[in-house]
Design an enzyme around this catalytic site. Structure first.
Site, PDB file in Angstrom:
ATOM      1  CG  HIS A  37       1.576 -34.101 -27.520  1.00  0.00           C
ATOM      2  ND1 HIS A  37       0.532 -34.579 -28.289  1.00  0.00           N
ATOM      3  CD2 HIS A  37       2.672 -34.777 -27.944  1.00  0.00           C
ATOM      4  CE1 HIS A  37       0.976 -35.488 -29.125  1.00  0.00           C
ATOM      5  NE2 HIS A  37       2.279 -35.626 -28.945  1.00  0.00           N
ATOM      6  CG  ASP A  85      -2.564 -33.111 -28.471  1.00  0.00           C
ATOM      7  OD1 ASP A  85      -1.820 -32.134 -28.253  1.00  0.00           O
ATOM      8  OD2 ASP A  85      -2.134 -34.275 -28.574  1.00  0.00           O
ATOM      9  N   GLY A 159       7.450 -38.778 -32.139  1.00  0.00           N
ATOM     10  CA  GLY A 159       8.169 -37.970 -33.129  1.00  0.00           C
ATOM     11  C   GLY A 159       7.320 -37.714 -34.355  1.00  0.00           C
ATOM     12  CG  ASN A 160       5.607 -40.528 -37.108  1.00  0.00           C
ATOM     13  OD1 ASN A 160       6.331 -41.426 -36.685  1.00  0.00           O
ATOM     14  ND2 ASN A 160       5.533 -40.213 -38.384  1.00  0.00           N
ATOM     15  CB  SER A 161       3.267 -36.205 -31.934  1.00  0.00           C
ATOM     16  OG  SER A 161       3.074 -37.384 -31.205  1.00  0.00           O
ATOM     17  CB  THR A 177      -3.319 -37.214 -32.287  1.00  0.00           C
ATOM     18  OG1 THR A 177      -3.618 -36.169 -33.222  1.00  0.00           O
ATOM     19  CG2 THR A 177      -3.535 -36.694 -30.883  1.00  0.00           C
ATOM     20  CB  ILE A 179       0.961 -44.733 -30.832  1.00  0.00           C
ATOM     21  CG1 ILE A 179       1.885 -44.371 -29.658  1.00  0.00           C
ATOM     22  CG2 ILE A 179       1.351 -43.968 -32.094  1.00  0.00           C
ATOM     23  CD1 ILE A 179       3.357 -44.680 -29.918  1.00  0.00           C
TER      24      ILE A 179
END
Length: 212
Positions: A37, A85, A159-161, A177, A179
């Site tokens: 994503h 994902d 943004g951590n994804s 992935t 939250i």
């Protein structure tokens, strides 16, 4: 040790708007694992423009100075967001001597073990490090077979994804992935974050012909 192997990813179709996320360099040849994503647009295709930024030798907090190590990248393979994902990227003309992150064996991870996240949280600083513990594990997350995750209290945000969840030796136990932030009735949820187990990524990569 692991910070230089964590990249900032920016994707766009028009050069104006798009997606931002995090990835981990997993080979010396410049291959990166991240979330689909982060790099796949709403049409289900890779963004036309993809850049990755390498961590500077020393962070200054000034984005003009910290984001000078920019490289083009392409998406090699991906599993859509509604499935695993995951996405594998390749840096174009990667520099030599890249730092890489090794996958840990998630079966050796216990509830209560230390968990460390590195990424670029929305409205936060670049290469942000947060710590916590592995809270629990969930199999077949959201009904997707084989999508096994760790739940962790290590703080992650948009943004951590795609960034790494590390053990205390700097090895990757998961890929951050998803939250949870709002429950029934609008009640706020805190410290509920999900990371795809590293074994899921290794198995998926093997299915793409990439042995690690």
């Amino acid at each position: 040790k692991s910070g230089p192997a964590v990249v900032l990813i920016l994707g766009s179709d028009d050069g104006q708007s798009g997606s931002a996320g995090t990835g981990s360099i997993i080979t010396g040849g410049g291959q990166i694992i991240t979330n689909a994503h982060v790099v796949i647009n709403q049409a289900g295709q890779p963004y036309k423009i993809l850049y990755v930024f390498l961590k500077p030798a020393k962070l200054t907090g000034d984005t003009k100075q910290d984001l000078v190590n920019r490289f083009k990248a392409t998406v090699v393979k991906w599993s859509p967001a509604e499935q695993l994902d995951l996405a594998l990227m390749q840096i174009e003309n990667p520099p030599a001597n890249l730092t890489t992150i090794a996958f840990a064996d998630p079966d050796q991870v216990e509830i209560g073990d230390e968990a460390i996240a590195i990424g670029h949280p929305e409205q936060g600083g670049l290469w942000t490090l947060t710590t916590g513990a592995v809270s629990t594990l969930i199999s077949n997350f959201a009904g997707v077979k084989g999508k096994d995750v760790f739940q962790t209290e290590a703080s992650v945000n948009r943004g951590n994804s795609g960034g790494p969840l590390l053990d205390d030796e700097g090895n990757m136990i998961g890929i951050n992935t998803m939250i949870a932030r709002q429950g029934a009735g609008g009640i706020a949820i805190t410290a509920v974050n999900f990371s795809l187990k590293s074994s899921v990524a290794v198995t998926w990569l093997a299915g793409q012909g990439m042995g690690l």
